[in-house]
Design a protein around this motif. Structure first.
Motif, PDB file in Angstrom:
ATOM      1  N   SER A 167       0.963  -1.047   0.150  1.00 23.26           N
ATOM      2  CA  SER A 167      -0.525   0.135   0.313  1.00 23.26           C
ATOM      3  C   SER A 167       0.826   1.224   0.019  1.00 23.26           C
ATOM      4  O   SER A 167       1.519   1.546   0.935  1.00 23.26           O
ATOM      5  CB  SER A 167      -0.817   0.546   1.422  1.00 23.26           C
ATOM      6  N   PRO A 168       1.028   2.002  -0.872  1.00 18.92           N
ATOM      7  CA  PRO A 168       1.480   3.473  -1.095  1.00 18.92           C
ATOM      8  C   PRO A 168       0.972   4.198  -0.018  1.00 18.92           C
ATOM      9  O   PRO A 168       1.469   4.559   0.803  1.00 18.92           O
ATOM     10  CB  PRO A 168       0.855   3.900  -2.287  1.00 18.92           C
ATOM     11  N   ARG A 169       0.382   4.149   0.193  1.00 19.95           N
ATOM     12  CA  ARG A 169      -0.696   4.731   1.489  1.00 19.95           C
ATOM     13  C   ARG A 169       0.408   4.411   3.419  1.00 19.95           C
ATOM     14  O   ARG A 169       0.650   5.521   4.035  1.00 19.95           O
ATOM     15  CB  ARG A 169      -2.211   4.889   2.057  1.00 19.95           C
ATOM     16  N   ARG A 170       0.243   3.423   3.166  1.00 20.24           N
ATOM     17  CA  ARG A 170       0.742   3.041   3.919  1.00 20.24           C
ATOM     18  C   ARG A 170       2.433   3.450   4.838  1.00 20.24           C
ATOM     19  O   ARG A 170       3.391   4.068   5.089  1.00 20.24           O
ATOM     20  CB  ARG A 170       0.896   1.474   4.760  1.00 20.24           C
ATOM     21  N   ARG A 171       3.381   3.089   2.810  1.00 13.46           N
ATOM     22  CA  ARG A 171       4.557   3.533   3.509  1.00 13.46           C
ATOM     23  C   ARG A 171       4.628   5.742   3.621  1.00 13.46           C
ATOM     24  O   ARG A 171       5.856   5.498   3.820  1.00 13.46           O
ATOM     25  CB  ARG A 171       5.281   3.468   0.939  1.00 13.46           C
ATOM     26  N   GLU A 172       3.586   5.940   2.769  1.00 10.87           N
ATOM     27  CA  GLU A 172       3.636   7.263   2.799  1.00 10.87           C
ATOM     28  C   GLU A 172       3.248   8.133   4.718  1.00 10.87           C
ATOM     29  O   GLU A 172       4.375   8.872   4.622  1.00 10.87           O
ATOM     30  CB  GLU A 172       2.254   7.737   2.121  1.00 10.87           C
ATOM     31  N   LEU A 173       2.022   7.160   5.579  1.00 13.39           N
ATOM     32  CA  LEU A 173       2.465   7.429   6.425  1.00 13.39           C
ATOM     33  C   LEU A 173       3.404   6.696   7.733  1.00 13.39           C
ATOM     34  O   LEU A 173       3.490   7.832   8.452  1.00 13.39           O
ATOM     35  CB  LEU A 173       1.443   6.416   7.323  1.00 13.39           C
ATOM     36  N   LEU A 174       4.109   6.228   6.750  1.00 11.74           N
ATOM     37  CA  LEU A 174       5.597   5.933   7.767  1.00 11.74           C
ATOM     38  C   LEU A 174       6.614   6.674   8.011  1.00 11.74           C
ATOM     39  O   LEU A 174       7.036   7.236   8.310  1.00 11.74           O
ATOM     40  CB  LEU A 174       6.124   4.629   7.295  1.00 11.74           C
ATOM     41  N   VAL A 223       9.293  -7.024  11.129  1.00 14.17           N
ATOM     42  CA  VAL A 223       8.369  -6.869   9.886  1.00 14.17           C
ATOM     43  C   VAL A 223       7.100  -6.973  10.278  1.00 14.17           C
ATOM     44  O   VAL A 223       6.520  -6.789  11.999  1.00 14.17           O
ATOM     45  CB  VAL A 223       8.430  -8.310  10.360  1.00 14.17           C
ATOM     46  N   LEU A 224       6.966  -5.729   9.672  1.00 15.32           N
ATOM     47  CA  LEU A 224       5.694  -4.316  10.124  1.00 15.32           C
ATOM     48  C   LEU A 224       4.087  -4.948   9.083  1.00 15.32           C
ATOM     49  O   LEU A 224       4.587  -4.223   8.247  1.00 15.32           O
ATOM     50  CB  LEU A 224       5.376  -2.659  10.140  1.00 15.32           C
ATOM     51  N   ALA A 225       3.045  -5.071  10.105  1.00 18.08           N
ATOM     52  CA  ALA A 225       1.998  -5.456   8.840  1.00 18.08           C
ATOM     53  C   ALA A 225       0.316  -4.562   9.901  1.00 18.08           C
ATOM     54  O   ALA A 225       0.797  -4.327  10.512  1.00 18.08           O
ATOM     55  CB  ALA A 225       1.893  -7.225   8.197  1.00 18.08           C
ATOM     56  N   GLY A 226      -0.027  -4.502   8.577  1.00 17.18           N
ATOM     57  CA  GLY A 226      -1.870  -3.415   9.304  1.00 17.18           C
ATOM     58  C   GLY A 226      -2.404  -4.118   8.091  1.00 17.18           C
ATOM     59  O   GLY A 226      -2.738  -4.773   6.969  1.00 17.18           O
ATOM     60  N   ASP A 227      -3.903  -3.829   8.465  1.00 19.40           N
ATOM     61  CA  ASP A 227      -5.071  -4.417   7.873  1.00 19.40           C
ATOM     62  C   ASP A 227      -6.540  -3.326   8.514  1.00 19.40           C
ATOM     63  O   ASP A 227      -6.069  -2.902   9.843  1.00 19.40           O
ATOM     64  CB  ASP A 227      -5.879  -5.544   8.310  1.00 19.40           C
ATOM     65  N   THR A 228      -6.644  -2.998   7.615  1.00 20.52           N
ATOM     66  CA  THR A 228      -8.236  -1.631   8.318  1.00 20.52           C
ATOM     67  C   THR A 228      -9.177  -1.998   7.739  1.00 20.52           C
ATOM     68  O   THR A 228      -9.464  -2.609   6.409  1.00 20.52           O
ATOM     69  CB  THR A 228      -7.560  -0.399   7.334  1.00 20.52           C
ATOM     70  N   VAL A 229     -10.307  -2.242   8.460  1.00 21.02           N
ATOM     71  CA  VAL A 229     -11.958  -3.239   7.389  1.00 21.02           C
ATOM     72  C   VAL A 229     -12.340  -2.096   8.879  1.00 21.02           C
ATOM     73  O   VAL A 229     -12.135  -1.021   9.519  1.00 21.02           O
ATOM     74  CB  VAL A 229     -11.772  -4.080   9.451  1.00 21.02           C
ATOM     75  N   VAL A 230     -13.812  -1.487   7.559  1.00 20.17           N
ATOM     76  CA  VAL A 230     -15.196  -0.626   8.188  1.00 20.17           C
ATOM     77  C   VAL A 230     -15.048  -1.947   8.298  1.00 20.17           C
ATOM     78  O   VAL A 230     -16.353  -2.557   6.893  1.00 20.17           O
ATOM     79  CB  VAL A 230     -15.274   0.184   6.662  1.00 20.17           C
ATOM     80  N   ALA A 231     -16.490  -1.185   9.913  1.00 19.28           N
ATOM     81  CA  ALA A 231     -17.939  -2.522  10.016  1.00 19.28           C
ATOM     82  C   ALA A 231     -18.707  -1.572  10.533  1.00 19.28           C
ATOM     83  O   ALA A 231     -18.754  -0.202  10.826  1.00 19.28           O
ATOM     84  CB  ALA A 231     -17.100  -2.780  11.454  1.00 19.28           C
ATOM     85  N   CYS A 232     -19.928  -1.598   9.757  1.00 23.94           N
ATOM     86  CA  CYS A 232     -20.807  -1.738  10.474  1.00 23.94           C
ATOM     87  C   CYS A 232     -21.786  -2.473  11.522  1.00 23.94           C
ATOM     88  O   CYS A 232     -22.041  -3.328  11.000  1.00 23.94           O
ATOM     89  CB  CYS A 232     -21.922  -1.205   9.324  1.00 23.94           C
ATOM     90  N   GLY A 233     -22.181  -1.730  12.352  1.00 26.57           N
ATOM     91  CA  GLY A 233     -22.736  -3.052  13.638  1.00 26.57           C
ATOM     92  C   GLY A 233     -21.847  -3.557  13.764  1.00 26.57           C
ATOM     93  O   GLY A 233     -20.251  -3.971  13.634  1.00 26.57           O
ATOM     94  N   ARG A 234     -22.219  -5.155  13.007  1.00 25.97           N
ATOM     95  CA  ARG A 234     -21.072  -6.589  12.863  1.00 25.97           C
ATOM     96  C   ARG A 234     -20.514  -7.053  11.962  1.00 25.97           C
ATOM     97  O   ARG A 234     -20.393  -7.682  11.706  1.00 25.97           O
ATOM     98  CB  ARG A 234     -21.835  -7.538  13.578  1.00 25.97           C
ATOM     99  N   ARG A 235     -21.293  -6.201  11.582  1.00 28.82           N
ATOM    100  CA  ARG A 235     -20.977  -6.164   9.066  1.00 28.82           C
ATOM    101  C   ARG A 235     -19.714  -6.233   9.190  1.00 28.82           C
ATOM    102  O   ARG A 235     -19.900  -4.543   8.997  1.00 28.82           O
ATOM    103  CB  ARG A 235     -21.814  -5.918   9.071  1.00 28.82           C
ATOM    104  N   ILE A 236     -18.385  -6.651   8.314  1.00 26.38           N
ATOM    105  CA  ILE A 236     -17.669  -6.062   7.748  1.00 26.38           C
ATOM    106  C   ILE A 236     -17.682  -5.397   6.601  1.00 26.38           C
ATOM    107  O   ILE A 236     -18.596  -6.803   4.893  1.00 26.38           O
ATOM    108  CB  ILE A 236     -16.490  -7.262   7.950  1.00 26.38           C
ATOM    109  N   LEU A 237     -17.712  -4.266   5.833  1.00 24.20           N
ATOM    110  CA  LEU A 237     -17.979  -4.369   4.084  1.00 24.20           C
ATOM    111  C   LEU A 237     -16.886  -4.573   3.786  1.00 24.20           C
ATOM    112  O   LEU A 237     -14.894  -4.257   4.313  1.00 24.20           O
ATOM    113  CB  LEU A 237     -18.175  -2.561   4.358  1.00 24.20           C
ATOM    114  N   PRO A 238     -16.769  -4.940   2.555  1.00 20.25           N
ATOM    115  CA  PRO A 238     -15.828  -5.094   1.666  1.00 20.25           C
ATOM    116  C   PRO A 238     -15.079  -4.147   1.298  1.00 20.25           C
ATOM    117  O   PRO A 238     -15.433  -3.260   1.280  1.00 20.25           O
ATOM    118  CB  PRO A 238     -16.912  -6.224   0.869  1.00 20.25           C
ATOM    119  N   GLY A 249      -5.064   4.083   7.058  1.00 22.91           N
ATOM    120  CA  GLY A 249      -4.316   2.639   6.889  1.00 22.91           C
ATOM    121  C   GLY A 249      -3.136   2.601   7.754  1.00 22.91           C
ATOM    122  O   GLY A 249      -2.801   1.215   7.914  1.00 22.91           O
ATOM    123  N   LEU A 250      -2.661   3.562   8.224  1.00 25.54           N
ATOM    124  CA  LEU A 250      -1.675   3.082   9.357  1.00 25.54           C
ATOM    125  C   LEU A 250      -2.081   4.451  10.702  1.00 25.54           C
ATOM    126  O   LEU A 250      -1.665   5.425  10.878  1.00 25.54           O
ATOM    127  CB  LEU A 250      -0.412   3.265   8.812  1.00 25.54           C
TER     128      LEU A 250
END
Length: 199
Positions: A20-27, A74-89, A181-182
């Motif tokens: 993800s270029p966004r994570r590189r920019e944030l780092l 090793v640094l890893a990340g994951d970003t999840v958008v959730a509406c209630g218990r629902r994980i949006l794709p 994203g980070l």
């Protein structure tokens, strides 16, 4: 890689387990340039009835463990958008992006940004940032305009807060960088706790 002047020149390098270029920019905002970037190839299918925060943490962990980089952090990340218990794709087409935005229109949702850090000794640390975001009520024209801009492509929940979607967001409570994203506060704290040299 940032560090103080007394840091050992042979200190373990930092590998980012994300393309993800966004994570590189944030780092870079922390003064960090990864020594290498290795995208983790894992199955990102949520488990049945898996809660959004558990899913985000599991994805970050599995990505950190999937990258082979001996002697490195090793640094890893994951970003999840959730509406209630629902994980949006992640929106891979306009129909998905449109459905996500229609669902999020005028209501609160959560953005869960998990990070995991595998140290050279194999130990694993992790943190989770949770941010509440509320879109204004979106008209069909506003959704159409956003879809036409293409920022939604590949984004969790069908939007990118760092782009024009920010003009449609009434407020957020939590980490802005986590939504991008980070989460930088959590990332810096995690690196320092693991003994990585960072200012």
């Amino acid at each position: 890689m940032a560090g103080d002047e007394t840091a050992d020149s042979a200190a373990p390098p930092l590998v980012l387990a994300s393309a993800s270029p966004r994570r590189r920019e944030l780092l870079l905002r922390l003064g960090l340039i990864p020594a290498a970037i290795q995208s983790a190839d894992i199955d990102e299918t949520p488990a049945p009835r898996e809660l959004p925060q558990d899913y985000a943490r599991r994805m970050a962990r599995e990505k950190a463990l999937a990258v082979h980089a001996a002697g490195a952090f090793v640094l890893a990340g994951d970003t999840v958008v959730a509406c209630g218990r629902r994980i949006l794709p992640k929106a891979e087409d306009q129909a998905t992006a449109r459905a996500c935005l229609a669902l999020l229109s005028g209501r609160r949702h959560r953005v869960l940004s998990a990070i995991a850090l595998r140290a050279p000794d194999g130990s694993l640390r992790e943190r989770l940032s949770e941010t509440v975001v509320r879109f204004k009520p979106l008209s069909r024209g506003e959704i159409d305009g956003y879809i036409a801009g293409g920022e939604w492509d590949g984004k969790a929940g069908g939007y990118a807060i760092q782009g024009s979607a920010e003009g449609l967001i009434a407020w957020i409570s939590g980490s802005h960088s986590g939504v991008v994203g980070l989460p930088l506060f959590e990332t810096r704290a995690l690196l320092k706790a693991a003994g990585f040299a960072i200012a």
